[in-house]
Design a protein around this motif. Structure first.
Motif, mmCIF file in Angstrom:
data_model
loop_
_atom_site.group_PDB
_atom_site.id
_atom_site.type_symbol
_atom_site.label_atom_id
_atom_site.label_comp_id
_atom_site.label_asym_id
_atom_site.label_seq_id
_atom_site.Cartn_x
_atom_site.Cartn_y
_atom_site.Cartn_z
ATOM 1 N N GLU A 1 0.674 4.027 -2.935
ATOM 2 C CA GLU A 1 0.197 5.386 -2.691
ATOM 3 C C GLU A 1 1.306 6.430 -2.747
ATOM 4 O OE1 GLU A 1 -3.669 4.371 0.111
ATOM 5 O OE2 GLU A 1 -1.730 4.707 1.074
ATOM 6 N N ARG B 1 -9.983 -1.104 -2.100
ATOM 7 C CA ARG B 1 -10.694 0.049 -1.545
ATOM 8 C C ARG B 1 -9.931 1.349 -1.788
ATOM 9 N NH1 ARG B 1 -12.153 -3.750 2.562
ATOM 10 N NH2 ARG B 1 -10.302 -3.245 3.808
ATOM 11 N N ARG B 2 -8.625 1.256 -1.943
ATOM 12 C CA ARG B 2 -7.794 2.447 -2.136
ATOM 13 C C ARG B 2 -7.676 2.861 -3.598
ATOM 14 N NH1 ARG B 2 -3.356 2.152 2.488
ATOM 15 N NH2 ARG B 2 -4.237 0.548 3.828
ATOM 16 N N ALA C 1 0.824 -1.212 0.000
ATOM 17 C CA ALA C 1 0.000 0.000 0.000
ATOM 18 C C ALA C 1 0.854 1.256 0.000
ATOM 19 C CB ALA C 1 -0.935 -0.013 1.202
#
Length: 223
Positions: free
Chosen positions: A51, A182-183, A47
């Motif tokens: 990101e 979800r991200r 993640a």
């Protein structure tokens, strides 16, 4: 179901013969070093790179490449390809995108009724985002959709690498993918809106992991 959607699913499929499954992008070294040793740590590693790394350079560049192919802007394609190749911070990361780009170019040549612009073959080395963006543009896939699928494919490959190296069970892998999924809408939207002057491939953890992976004694993956 629209034809564009079926083409997008084909493009994002693990069955796409470009060799993505042979790369971990430094994750294998993180496991070897004890930085990633369970589901929570694997999710955090993937993640953060998604990101703070992929979303700030590779993703917006890929979106711009698709726009360039749509506009038949050969100069822009060449410039962005060179920028991406120059951004790879280790020899194995550069070799990864060149090998995957080569495999995708060869595949597109072998597909029926797939028109290839001369600019595509004029590139001495093709990075993977260039081929992906061309396929998405040729199949008239919306840029937002193709970018989300590109990011999903990257997340899936990283998760599969974690399953093999940590190792993790299949349920853990699905939990990781659910959390990453979800991200993705926010990450894709950020990449679409990020102006080029704010692009950044600054990810020292990835650079160090990849560099150390190059001399790792025992390994399953090529990066």
């Amino acid at each position: 179901m629209s034809l564009a959607l079926s083409r997008l699913l084909q493009l994002a499929s693990p069955a796409l013969p470009v060799g993505a499954y042979t790369y971990s992008q430094g994750l294998e070294w993180a496991v070897e070093a004890g930085l990633v040793k369970d589901q929570a740590a694997a999710l955090e590693w993937i993640a953060r790179l998604l990101e703070n790394g992929v979303s700030r350079f590779e993703a917006p560049l890929t979106a711009c490449l698709q726009r360039a192919w749509i506009a038949a802007d050969d100069y822009e394609v060449k410039r962005l390809n060179a920028d991406f190749l120059a951004s790879r911070e280790s020899s194995e990361l550069r070799a990864e995108t060149v090998q995957m780009g080569y495999s995708l170019r060869r595949l597109l040549h072998e597909l029926d009724d797939f028109p290839l612009p001369p600019a595509f073959d004029s590139l001495p080395e093709v990075s993977f985002p260039v081929g992906w963006a061309l396929a998405a543009a040729s199949w008239e896939i919306a840029i937002a959709d193709s970018l989300t699928a590109y990011l999903w494919s990257w997340c899936e490959n990283q998760t599969m690498a974690a399953l093999k190296t940590v190792p993790l069970g299949q349920a853990a892998g699905q939990r990781i993918l659910l959390a990453l999924g979800r991200r993705l809408p926010a990450v894709a939207q950020q990449a679409l809106e990020l102006p080029e002057e704010r692009w950044s491939n600054f990810a020292p953890g990835l650079a160090l992991a990849s560099s150390r992976h190059e001399t790792q004694y025992s390994r399953l993956f090529r990066s």
